[in-house]
Design an enzyme around this catalytic site. Structure first.
Site, PDB file in Angstrom:
ATOM      1  N   HIS A   1       0.202  -3.730   6.143  1.00 28.35           N
ATOM      2  CA  HIS A   1      -1.042  -3.677   6.923  1.00 28.35           C
ATOM      3  C   HIS A   1      -2.252  -4.158   6.136  1.00 28.35           C
ATOM      4  CE1 HIS A   1      -0.687   0.173   4.744  1.00 28.35           C
ATOM      5  NE2 HIS A   1      -1.997   0.060   4.612  1.00 28.35           N
TER       6      HIS A   1
ATOM      7  N   HIS B   1       4.939   5.873   2.538  1.00 31.74           N
ATOM      8  CA  HIS B   1       5.124   7.129   3.272  1.00 31.74           C
ATOM      9  C   HIS B   1       6.104   6.941   4.430  1.00 31.74           C
ATOM     10  CE1 HIS B   1       2.273   9.621   1.161  1.00 31.74           C
ATOM     11  NE2 HIS B   1       1.294   8.763   1.338  1.00 31.74           N
TER      12      HIS B   1
ATOM     13  N   SER C   1       0.498   3.797   1.627  1.00 27.71           N
ATOM     14  CA  SER C   1       0.694   4.271   2.998  1.00 27.71           C
ATOM     15  C   SER C   1       1.997   3.731   3.583  1.00 27.71           C
ATOM     16  CB  SER C   1      -0.488   3.851   3.875  1.00 27.71           C
ATOM     17  OG  SER C   1      -1.692   4.400   3.382  1.00 27.71           O
TER      18      SER C   1
ATOM     19  N   CYS D   1      -7.215  -3.137   3.465  1.00 30.23           N
ATOM     20  CA  CYS D   1      -6.989  -1.684   3.429  1.00 30.23           C
ATOM     21  C   CYS D   1      -7.633  -1.057   2.203  1.00 30.23           C
ATOM     22  CB  CYS D   1      -5.499  -1.362   3.468  1.00 30.23           C
ATOM     23  SG  CYS D   1      -5.161   0.418   3.395  1.00 30.23           S
TER      24      CYS D   1
ATOM     25  N   CYS E   1       0.841  -1.194   0.000  1.00 29.31           N
ATOM     26  CA  CYS E   1       0.000   0.000   0.000  1.00 29.31           C
ATOM     27  C   CYS E   1       0.873   1.240   0.000  1.00 29.31           C
ATOM     28  CB  CYS E   1      -0.902  -0.021   1.232  1.00 29.31           C
ATOM     29  SG  CYS E   1      -1.950   1.441   1.410  1.00 29.31           S
TER      30      CYS E   1
END
Length: 362
Positions: A60, A44, A41, A164, A39
């Site tokens: 995740h 990041h 995310s 997610c 992902c």
């Protein structure tokens, strides 16, 4: 002992190393990970745009099989197939008891000081758990309220996406926006989350689903998932095109990439009374706003973390949608890789030309 992808310093990629897991506490679940989606995310944190205590294991968006459970666990049992979700909930805070469990800060779902680490290196040094999951590992040790049992007919690689991307995208349509048949939806950014938004908007009966993305290949994927129209998000007149297609602007402008320009486009494309919804993790210095005329026109702006999901209920329903042919998860998966290829997988994500990469474990 399990192999895991370790983030030791931002900007240096992930190192594959062996880790060990503690015995499950009273409300904890030990899971053999079978698939984990990559992902944005995660990126990041890996690239240092968002801070996190290190060393840590990212990941995740996962599915697996329960190996062992703690003494007080009642929601899953060994042998269950499960999907994990980062929005673990305590069940008794203000947010949980008012039905906004995605906003729960989840303090009770983490180990307290003095309880010992869930994850350690072979020499005993602790490894930080990222987003309460750390799924880029052959195993996960998580709170029981961070996973839910699913139908065993569901393939693990597609189930992982529900953790997610699809929970965020579909949850936004079904929970945060409550899109009703006939409304118009703009989706800015056609990665995994954006494609899930598009697919859910189709299921919800949106009349026009407009996909905005700078890449032609992403726009074509969006059509497969249910977009009725596509626009180059970088076109100088992108907002004018969207307003014309929607006959005066969209009811819902959903930003699914995490960029200032994308959020601004979502706001600029709204009709009177429309709502812009920001899903992407924006750079920490970004601000999104409405002008005076927007406010006079009844326009609204909101965030929708993890689609404002109720994942113990939502995820089994999404599994059912997939098994009945309503939810298209196959198109979202661009490639399947091994854990050893995880850095290459994130490089593919940085290039931005494909949808989801999924790490598949033996």
């Amino acid at each position: 002992m399990a192999k895991a992808a370790i983030l030791e310093a931002p900007g240096q990629g992930l190192r594959i190393a062996d880790v060990t897991y503690a015995e499950p506490g009273p409300h904890e679940v030990l899971i053999d990970t079978k698939a984990c989606g990559l992902c944005h995310s995660d990126l990041h944190f890996i690239d240092g745009h968002y801070p996190h205590a290190l060393p840590a294991i990212p990941g995740h968006e996962a599915a697996g099989i329960v190996r062992a459970v703690g003494s007080e666990v009642r929601t899953v049992k060994p042998g269950d197939h499960v999907v994990s979700c980062l929005s673990a909930f305590c069940g008794h805070c203000e947010f949980c008891v008012t039905g906004r469990m995605a906003l729960c800060l989840g303090g009770d779902t983490r180990r307290q000081k003095g309880d010992g680490a869930r994850i350690s290196f072979i020499d005993g040094a602790p490894v930080n758990q990222m987003l309460n999951l750390s799924a880029l590992s052959e195993q996960m040790l998580i709170h029981e309220h961070a996973c839910v049992s699913i139908d065993k007919d569901m393939p693990f690689d597609r189930a992982a996406l529900l953790g997610c991307a699809v929970t965020t995208g579909a949850g936004t349509i079904f929970n945060a926006c409550k899109v009703t048949p006939g409304e118009t939806v703009l989706v800015v950014g056609c990665g995994g989350v954006g494609l899930a938004v598009i697919n859910a908007a189709k299921i919800a009966g949106a009349s026009k689903i407009i996909a905005a993305d700078p890449l032609p290949e992403k726009r074509e994927l969006a059509k497969v998932l249910g977009a009725t129209h596509t626009v180059d998000a970088l076109a100088d007149d992108a907002a004018k095109q969207i307003i014309a297609i929607a006959g005066g602007g969209v009811d819902w402008g959903i930003e699914a990439v995490g960029r200032q320009a994308s959020a601004d486009l979502a706001v600029a494309s709204l009709k009177r009374g429309g709502t812009a919804v920001i899903l992407g993790m924006m750079p920490l210095d970004c601000k999104v706003g409405l002008g005076a005329m927007d406010l006079l026109g009844g326009k609204k702006l909101m965030g929708a973390i993890m689609g404002m999901n109720h994942f113990p209920v939502d995820l089994p329903r999404l599994v059912d949608f997939y098994l009945r042919g309503l939810l298209d998860l196959d198109t979202i998966i661009a490639e399947r890789i091994t854990l050893d290829q995880v850095n290459e997988g994130f490089n593919t994500m940085r290039a931005g030309h494909s949808a989801r990469t999924v790490v598949v474990f033996d």
